[in-house]
Design an enzyme around this catalytic site. Structure first.
Site, PDB file in Angstrom:
ATOM      1  N   SER A   7       0.792  -0.935   0.333  1.00  0.00           N
ATOM      2  CA  SER A   7       0.103   0.041   0.431  1.00  0.00           C
ATOM      3  C   SER A   7       1.104   1.181   0.148  1.00  0.00           C
ATOM      4  O   SER A   7       1.950   1.740   1.152  1.00  0.00           O
ATOM      5  CB  SER A   7      -0.996  -0.473   1.784  1.00  0.00           C
ATOM      6  OG  SER A   7      -1.220   1.313   1.457  1.00  0.00           O
ATOM      7  N   HIS A  30      -1.265  -1.387  -4.472  1.00  0.00           N
ATOM      8  CA  HIS A  30      -2.340  -0.881  -3.565  1.00  0.00           C
ATOM      9  C   HIS A  30      -2.227   0.520  -3.798  1.00  0.00           C
ATOM     10  O   HIS A  30      -1.950   1.286  -3.288  1.00  0.00           O
ATOM     11  CB  HIS A  30      -2.695  -2.161  -2.600  1.00  0.00           C
ATOM     12  CG  HIS A  30      -3.372  -1.542  -1.473  1.00  0.00           C
ATOM     13  ND1 HIS A  30      -5.279  -2.491  -1.636  1.00  0.00           N
ATOM     14  CD2 HIS A  30      -3.747  -0.822  -0.224  1.00  0.00           C
ATOM     15  CE1 HIS A  30      -6.175  -2.604  -1.372  1.00  0.00           C
ATOM     16  NE2 HIS A  30      -5.831  -1.175  -0.503  1.00  0.00           N
ATOM     17  N   ASP A  32      -5.172   3.947  -2.399  1.00  0.00           N
ATOM     18  CA  ASP A  32      -5.881   3.859  -1.060  1.00  0.00           C
ATOM     19  C   ASP A  32      -6.553   5.123  -1.451  1.00  0.00           C
ATOM     20  O   ASP A  32      -5.897   6.303  -1.023  1.00  0.00           O
ATOM     21  CB  ASP A  32      -5.528   4.085   0.227  1.00  0.00           C
ATOM     22  CG  ASP A  32      -5.324   2.623   0.836  1.00  0.00           C
ATOM     23  OD1 ASP A  32      -6.551   1.442   1.045  1.00  0.00           O
ATOM     24  OD2 ASP A  32      -4.742   2.260   1.446  1.00  0.00           O
ATOM     25  N   MET A  34      -9.356   7.924  -0.837  1.00  0.00           N
ATOM     26  CA  MET A  34      -9.962   8.088   0.607  1.00  0.00           C
ATOM     27  C   MET A  34     -10.302   9.449  -0.010  1.00  0.00           C
ATOM     28  O   MET A  34      -9.780  10.923   0.179  1.00  0.00           O
ATOM     29  CB  MET A  34      -9.335   8.653   1.749  1.00  0.00           C
ATOM     30  CG  MET A  34      -8.482   7.017   2.180  1.00  0.00           C
ATOM     31  SD  MET A  34      -7.886   6.650   3.559  1.00  0.00           S
ATOM     32  CE  MET A  34      -7.369   5.784   3.993  1.00  0.00           C
ATOM     33  N   HIS A  63      -8.318   0.884  -4.076  1.00  0.00           N
ATOM     34  CA  HIS A  63      -9.292   1.241  -3.425  1.00  0.00           C
ATOM     35  C   HIS A  63      -9.664   1.727  -2.306  1.00  0.00           C
ATOM     36  O   HIS A  63      -9.280   2.593  -2.639  1.00  0.00           O
ATOM     37  CB  HIS A  63      -8.988  -0.049  -1.449  1.00  0.00           C
ATOM     38  CG  HIS A  63      -9.440  -0.359  -0.677  1.00  0.00           C
ATOM     39  ND1 HIS A  63      -8.720  -0.370   0.745  1.00  0.00           N
ATOM     40  CD2 HIS A  63     -11.486  -0.114  -0.203  1.00  0.00           C
ATOM     41  CE1 HIS A  63      -9.796  -0.757   1.892  1.00  0.00           C
ATOM     42  NE2 HIS A  63     -11.320  -0.185   0.627  1.00  0.00           N
ATOM     43  N   MET A  65     -12.086   4.348  -0.954  1.00  0.00           N
ATOM     44  CA  MET A  65     -13.027   4.403  -0.096  1.00  0.00           C
ATOM     45  C   MET A  65     -13.697   5.862   0.149  1.00  0.00           C
ATOM     46  O   MET A  65     -13.510   6.502   0.726  1.00  0.00           O
ATOM     47  CB  MET A  65     -12.364   4.091   1.759  1.00  0.00           C
ATOM     48  CG  MET A  65     -11.162   3.269   1.808  1.00  0.00           C
ATOM     49  SD  MET A  65      -9.918   2.652   2.534  1.00  0.00           S
ATOM     50  CE  MET A  65      -8.793   3.139   1.237  1.00  0.00           C
ATOM     51  N   MET A 136     -11.222  -5.455   5.063  1.00  0.00           N
ATOM     52  CA  MET A 136     -11.171  -5.017   5.607  1.00  0.00           C
ATOM     53  C   MET A 136     -10.526  -6.061   7.188  1.00  0.00           C
ATOM     54  O   MET A 136     -11.370  -6.777   7.892  1.00  0.00           O
ATOM     55  CB  MET A 136     -11.026  -3.607   5.862  1.00  0.00           C
ATOM     56  CG  MET A 136     -11.873  -3.007   5.091  1.00  0.00           C
ATOM     57  SD  MET A 136      -9.929  -2.924   4.297  1.00  0.00           S
ATOM     58  CE  MET A 136      -9.028  -2.453   5.416  1.00  0.00           C
ATOM     59  N   GLY A 143      -3.584   4.077   7.780  1.00  0.00           N
ATOM     60  CA  GLY A 143      -2.063   2.555   8.022  1.00  0.00           C
ATOM     61  C   GLY A 143      -1.614   2.682   9.362  1.00  0.00           C
ATOM     62  O   GLY A 143      -2.230   3.316   9.800  1.00  0.00           O
ATOM     63  N   ASP A 174      -6.781  -5.881   4.154  1.00  0.00           N
ATOM     64  CA  ASP A 174      -5.948  -5.477   4.202  1.00  0.00           C
ATOM     65  C   ASP A 174      -6.221  -4.603   5.333  1.00  0.00           C
ATOM     66  O   ASP A 174      -8.026  -4.053   5.936  1.00  0.00           O
ATOM     67  CB  ASP A 174      -6.673  -4.532   2.966  1.00  0.00           C
ATOM     68  CG  ASP A 174      -6.031  -2.892   2.699  1.00  0.00           C
ATOM     69  OD1 ASP A 174      -5.407  -3.078   3.532  1.00  0.00           O
ATOM     70  OD2 ASP A 174      -6.770  -2.189   2.342  1.00  0.00           O
ATOM     71  N   GLY A 196       1.197  -1.432   4.137  1.00  0.00           N
ATOM     72  CA  GLY A 196       1.418  -0.673   3.967  1.00  0.00           C
ATOM     73  C   GLY A 196       2.770  -0.772   4.597  1.00  0.00           C
ATOM     74  O   GLY A 196       3.592  -0.719   4.299  1.00  0.00           O
TER      75      GLY A 196
END
Ligand code: DX5
Ligand code: ZN
Length: 214
Positions: A7, A30, A32, A34, A63, A65, A136, A143, A174, A196
């Protein structure tokens, strides 16, 4: 085979190209995303993904979010995602189905993600068309959090549903994945491990990736 997806949330964003090259022995990358609404943190978005795509051939495991992710599927697909995961809690089921349909039309792999509160059975309406389910093992948002051992049951249940309805589907975990927790999630049925801090916090990154391949 176990796949590792480092990540970049734990990377140095001012040295992102260098930090992506450092994890090139991994299987996926990966990313992320957000939005400060679905989770209490804001990270990166479409323009950054587009830049990442220009600098690496790695499989981009994105991913999302974000609330109502259906609004951004085409944008992230065009920016270069290879796989998109949308959270089942992020919209109504009809809109989750629509997001998956758009992924298919855009030619990206399809995934749904589950917060720790969400039951394994929630994947059932979508499972037959999925390429990956993301469970999750921390509350999404940051992280470096501690692995939630209670999620081992959910991983086992999701694995059983995958075996029954779509054995080709991958099972990704994850949050809090490290050399100590990796064997637990693999035993429970995970085959893609996001990490991560366990990767970027290590002095020897290739060795840290190898250490997760249980
Ligand atoms: C958390 C993110 C994770 C995060 C994992 O919401 O989805 O991908 O980067 O970080 P670690 O491996 O440090 O728990
Ligand atoms: Zn993630």
């Amino acid at each position: 085979m176990i796949k590792i997806s480092p990540s970049i949330l734990s990377a140095d964003f001012c040295n992102l190209e260098r930090d992506i090259q450092r994890v090139s022995s991994a299987d996926y990358l990966h990313v992320d995303v957000m939005d400060g609404a679905f989770v209490p943190n804001i990270t990166i978005g479409v323009p950054v993904l587009k830049s990442i795509r220009k600098h690496t051939d790695m499989f981009l495991d994105v991913h999302l979010m974000i609330e109502k992710p259906v609004r951004y599927i085409e944008a992230f697909a065009q920016a270069g995602a290879d796989l998109l995961s949308v959270h089942l809690e992020a919209d109504h089921p009809t809109q989750i189905a629509q997001a998956l349909k758009l992924m298919g039309q855009c030619g990206v792999k399809k995934a749904v993600a589950l917060r720790p509160i969400t039951k394994a059975e929630a994947i059932l309406p979508y499972l037959e068309e999925l390429d990956l389910v993301l469970v999750m093992t921390v509350e999404p948002g940051f992280g470096g959090q501690a692995f939630m051992e209670t999620q081992l049951d959910t991983i086992r249940q999701v694995r059983a549903l995958i075996e029954k309805y779509n054995p080709a589907c991958e099972l990704e975990v994850d949050g809090g994945i490290a050399p100590k927790t990796a064997p637990l999630v693999v035993e429970a049925g995970a085959n893609v491990l996001v990490a991560g801090s366990a990767v970027y916090g290590a002095a020897d990154i290739p060795a840290a990736i190898q250490a997760l391949r249980v």
